[in-house]
Design a protein around this motif. Structure first.
Motif, PDB file in Angstrom:
ATOM      1  N   GLN A 114       0.781  -1.052  -0.068  1.00 56.24           N
ATOM      2  CA  GLN A 114      -0.100  -0.135  -0.042  1.00 56.24           C
ATOM      3  C   GLN A 114       0.788   1.410   0.025  1.00 56.24           C
ATOM      4  N   TYR A 116      -3.799   9.029   1.660  1.00 54.30           N
ATOM      5  CA  TYR A 116      -4.643   8.466   2.589  1.00 54.30           C
ATOM      6  C   TYR A 116      -6.108   8.971   2.576  1.00 54.30           C
ATOM      7  N   HIS A 152      -5.428   3.240   7.088  1.00 56.71           N
ATOM      8  CA  HIS A 152      -5.707   4.748   6.887  1.00 56.71           C
ATOM      9  C   HIS A 152      -4.378   5.539   7.320  1.00 56.71           C
ATOM     10  N   TRP A 164      -0.608   6.443   7.445  1.00 62.88           N
ATOM     11  CA  TRP A 164       0.448   6.480   6.599  1.00 62.88           C
ATOM     12  C   TRP A 164       1.841   5.627   7.156  1.00 62.88           C
TER      13      TRP A 164
END
Length: 446
Positions: free
Chosen positions: A297, A307, A392, A394
């Motif tokens: 991701q 995000y 969500h 980072w």
């Protein structure tokens, strides 16, 4: 005569000797850095006299050296030699005078490749497919916003005048921006960028370009990178701004980068195609990208703003799931039979480094083809249970990437470590800044 000399001779036959060639090196963040080379000094390439510091591949998003990378001045900041990517030599229609541009790679003296090259990483993934007699075919889609010119970098974007909040497929919106959009298309044609359809996307001032499918995956990634430069330059000529930022507006859809991918064998047959249902190879590829999506991701969402796309009902998928022709899924299967059998990967923001995102998607597919993980039930199967949403956070995404075996397998241990180091530096610099909303909400009442 070298490949570059042949390409340059072809350019000069058509356009004359350029005043300059803008040499462009893609860094880790997908930012183009480089220098201008006078058009009468191209002989420097053969002598190895066109150089940049090797650290140019790996600054942070602000353009700064990061000491923890062990690159830059802490290592003496040595130079590398620039190597032309000859097929990318093209005119720059928006520039004054006769100006050319060309992508370049950079190597150390005596070397023919560089582990810091994002393009080189994608090439290694493609070589792994080729070793199996398999060859990916891809087509990307990119979304972007056009907005009014801002007075300062701190100003929020404002949509063009008379733009509806929901402009999805609105032909009148295309008509209003005809001058800009037709110049974008003309510039793409002049530069040999294989664009297909252009639409008005959902958000105000948002547009999407589709590129033709191709088996030249490196060129497809080049095209996505060059298109972003082209759009920003053309739109600026019209007194506007353009951005591929993942989420420019809190209240409107974000910008995505979708990748349609199939795989063919040495005879050109689509190995994903099946006469009935979904073929085993396609199932394995889908299972591979789903099982590696959370680990990767940090590539699909590289920056803090990335995000903001991962919100419920935000038009962006938020979990590793799949379905047949379902745009709410992170992996959509538009077709399962014939030459068009493919998967569409819908997680990436338009702010990605295209080379790294393509490598992560294809690397995930290859992982699935090799290891055959279990494919979860389709999103639209009544027996399916919801997938665990993507994060969500980072920092958590970067930490997961840094500890991931699949990240090391795709990018190599050195590059995976470098990537995580630069992302952590970006996190430390960006997230420690106080925002305007914190002052508005807290400063006067707490």
């Amino acid at each position: 005569m070298s490949d570059f000399d042949k390409s340059f001779d072809g350019y000069t036959t058509t356009y004359g000797v350029p005043d300059r060639i803008e040499l462009m090196l893609c860094d880790l963040n997908g930012i183009l850095r480089g220098k201008w080379l006078p058009g009468d000094q191209t002989g420097k390439f053969a002598k190895g006299d066109v150089r940049l510091p090797l650290s140019t591949y790996a600054p942070n998003i602000l353009g700064e050296e990061v000491e923890e990378t062990s690159l830059g001045i802490v290592a003496g900041d040595p130079d590398g030699h620039l190597i032309p990517i000859t097929e990318s030599l093209a005119p720059v229609p928006w520039a004054k005078g006769n100006v050319a541009q060309m992508l370049v790679e950079m190597v150390e003296p005596g070397q023919d490749s560089n582990p810091l090259s994002p393009r080189g990483i994608l090439k290694k993934v493609l070589n792994r497919f080729a070793a199996k007699g398999m060859f990916p075919v891809v087509a990307s889609e990119l979304e972007f916003y056009i907005f009014r010119k801002r007075d300062t970098a701190q100003d929020a974007p404002q949509p063009p005048a008379h733009t509806p909040d929901a402009q999805n497929y609105d032909l009148e919106v295309l008509d209003r921006q005809e001058d800009i959009l037709t110049e974008i298309q003309a510039a793409c044609s002049a530069q040999g960028l294989a664009t297909d359809t252009l639409i008005a996307e959902y958000g105000p001032g948002q547009f999407e370009i589709n590129f033709h499918h191709t088996g030249d995956v490196l060129r497809a990634a080049d095209t996505a990178l060059l298109f972003r430069r082209l759009v920003r330059a053309v739109v600026a000529r019209h007194g506007m701004e353009a951005s591929f930022m993942a989420k420019p507006y809190a209240e409107f859809p974000g910008n995505g980068m979708h990748l349609h991918t199939s795989v063919v064998d040495g005879d050109g047959n689509n190995v994903f195609s099946a006469d009935d249902g979904m073929g085993e190879t396609l199932q394995n590829a889908v299972a591979g990208v789903l099982s590696t999506m959370a680990d990767l991701q940090a590539v699909f969402a590289p920056h803090m703003n990335s995000y903001r796309r991962f919100q419920p009902n935000s038009f962006a998928p938020t979990a590793p799931d799949w379905a047949l022709d379902h745009r709410g899924a992170s992996v959509r299967i538009p077709a399962t039979k014939g030459p068009g059998a493919r998967l569409e990967h819908r997680i990436s923001g338009a702010d990605v480094n295209p080379y790294l995102a393509f490598a992560a998607i294809l690397g995930g597919m290859l992982h699935g083809i090799e290891t055959k993980p279990k494919l979860p039930l389709s999103l639209d199967d009544p027996k399916a249970t919801p997938s665990t949403p993507l994060g969500h956070d980072w920092l958590n995404a970067v930490d997961r990437f840094a500890a991931s075996n699949i990240a090391t397998e795709i990018f190599g241990a050195e590059y995976a470590k470098l990537y995580a180091t630069l992302r952590r530096d970006e996190i430390s610099k960006i997230t420690t800044r106080l925002t305007q909303v914190e002052y508005e909400v807290y400063l006067g009442r707490l």
